[in-house]
Design a protein around this motif. Structure first.
Motif, mmCIF file in Angstrom:
data_model
loop_
_atom_site.group_PDB
_atom_site.id
_atom_site.type_symbol
_atom_site.label_atom_id
_atom_site.label_comp_id
_atom_site.label_asym_id
_atom_site.label_seq_id
_atom_site.Cartn_x
_atom_site.Cartn_y
_atom_site.Cartn_z
ATOM 1 N N VAL A 220 82.648 -52.255 -42.331
ATOM 2 C CA VAL A 220 82.368 -52.591 -40.936
ATOM 3 C C VAL A 220 81.775 -53.993 -40.881
ATOM 4 C CG1 VAL A 220 81.093 -51.949 -38.851
ATOM 5 C CG2 VAL A 220 81.955 -50.164 -40.375
ATOM 6 N N TYR A 221 82.245 -54.776 -39.908
ATOM 7 C CA TYR A 221 81.812 -56.163 -39.744
ATOM 8 C C TYR A 221 81.499 -56.438 -38.281
ATOM 9 C CZ TYR A 221 84.097 -56.358 -44.214
ATOM 10 O OH TYR A 221 84.461 -56.096 -45.501
ATOM 11 N N ARG A 222 80.604 -57.386 -38.069
ATOM 12 C CA ARG A 222 80.396 -57.886 -36.716
ATOM 13 C C ARG A 222 81.665 -58.649 -36.340
ATOM 14 N NH1 ARG A 222 75.650 -61.533 -36.495
ATOM 15 N NH2 ARG A 222 77.148 -63.209 -36.744
ATOM 16 N N ALA B 51 93.326 -60.314 -35.171
ATOM 17 C CA ALA B 51 93.859 -59.699 -33.949
ATOM 18 C C ALA B 51 92.815 -58.844 -33.247
ATOM 19 C CB ALA B 51 95.094 -58.860 -34.272
ATOM 20 N N VAL B 52 92.068 -58.044 -33.994
ATOM 21 C CA VAL B 52 91.093 -57.174 -33.333
ATOM 22 C C VAL B 52 89.834 -57.941 -32.916
ATOM 23 C CG1 VAL B 52 92.003 -55.083 -34.386
ATOM 24 C CG2 VAL B 52 90.092 -56.243 -35.453
ATOM 25 N N ARG C 121 82.330 -54.949 -32.909
ATOM 26 C CA ARG C 121 82.467 -54.719 -34.338
ATOM 27 C C ARG C 121 83.929 -54.484 -34.691
ATOM 28 N NH1 ARG C 121 81.052 -49.460 -32.582
ATOM 29 N NH2 ARG C 121 82.215 -47.842 -33.654
ATOM 30 N N VAL C 122 84.209 -54.630 -35.975
ATOM 31 C CA VAL C 122 85.547 -54.421 -36.531
ATOM 32 C C VAL C 122 85.391 -53.440 -37.679
ATOM 33 C CG1 VAL C 122 87.432 -55.524 -37.796
ATOM 34 C CG2 VAL C 122 86.290 -56.763 -35.951
ATOM 35 N N LEU D 113 93.968 -50.573 -42.526
ATOM 36 C CA LEU D 113 93.932 -50.219 -41.116
ATOM 37 C C LEU D 113 92.681 -50.844 -40.513
ATOM 38 C CD1 LEU D 113 94.826 -47.024 -39.383
ATOM 39 C CD2 LEU D 113 92.485 -47.788 -39.127
ATOM 40 N N VAL D 114 92.834 -51.530 -39.388
ATOM 41 C CA VAL D 114 91.701 -52.201 -38.748
ATOM 42 C C VAL D 114 91.591 -51.692 -37.315
ATOM 43 C CG1 VAL D 114 90.663 -54.417 -38.175
ATOM 44 C CG2 VAL D 114 92.075 -54.217 -40.229
ATOM 45 N N LEU D 115 90.387 -51.319 -36.921
ATOM 46 C CA LEU D 115 90.121 -50.735 -35.606
ATOM 47 C C LEU D 115 89.237 -51.676 -34.807
ATOM 48 C CD1 LEU D 115 90.395 -48.169 -33.805
ATOM 49 C CD2 LEU D 115 88.324 -47.329 -34.911
ATOM 50 N N SER D 116 89.639 -51.942 -33.544
ATOM 51 C CA SER D 116 88.903 -52.880 -32.693
ATOM 52 C C SER D 116 87.801 -52.231 -31.864
ATOM 53 C CB SER D 116 89.861 -53.587 -31.737
ATOM 54 O OG SER D 116 90.298 -52.712 -30.724
#
Length: 158
Positions: A37-39, A79-80, A87-88, A102-105
């Motif tokens: 998880v990232y800002r 993109a997200v 957060r990403v 897989l990346v969630l916005s």
């Protein structure tokens, strides 16, 4: 006995149900996984790329093309981040010599530039398949990378 005959279908005044925004929940079993998880900021893609590479190398995927993974992370996370969330979330999983990214916005109103994103992902040599969808928990974008080396595409025809 009922007034409605069996098999007659809906009554004339029945209203059709609106389409559901529900999507299948992501279930990953019997494989290595990682959640990062990232800002959501301009540095998120670089941070995610470095951690993702270290993670998949730790799983024994030394042959995965680092440049391809870096490009995929830049595209997906970028993109997200553009969706404007706080957060990403990045999820990694492996299966059959492939790595899923897989990346969630966490934003349901994202999705700008989706066709461009998918087209750009499709040009990355290690990407086997990619996709995007939006649900109640936000937009998720993903790519499946083949973890064995592939020859680089060149502009020359033999």
């Amino acid at each position: 006995m009922s007034d409605v005959a069996e098999g007659t279908g809906p009554t004339p005044d029945a209203k059709p149900k609106p389409p559901s925004r529900e999507r299948a929940r992501l279930a990953v079993r019997n494989r290595q996984t990682a959640a990062l998880v990232y800002r959501s900021d301009e540095w998120a893609a670089n941070k995610a790329a470095g951690e993702a590479l270290a993670t998949v190398r730790g799983w024994g995927y030394g042959e995965l093309d680092a440049d391809d993974l870096d490009e995929v992370m830049r595209l997906l996370v970028g993109a997200v981040v553009a969706d404007g969330g706080k957060r990403v979330s990045v999820h990694l999983a492996d299966q059959d010599r492939s790595v899923l990214v897989l990346v969630l916005s966490h934003r349901v109103d994202g999705g700008r530039g989706e066709q461009q994103l998918l087209g750009d992902l499709a040009t990355v040599p290690s990407v086997h398949t990619c996709g995007s969808d939006i649900g109640e928990d936000g937009r998720r974008v993903w790519a499946l990378l083949e973890a064995h080396p592939r020859p680089r595409r060149t502009g020359r025809v033999a």
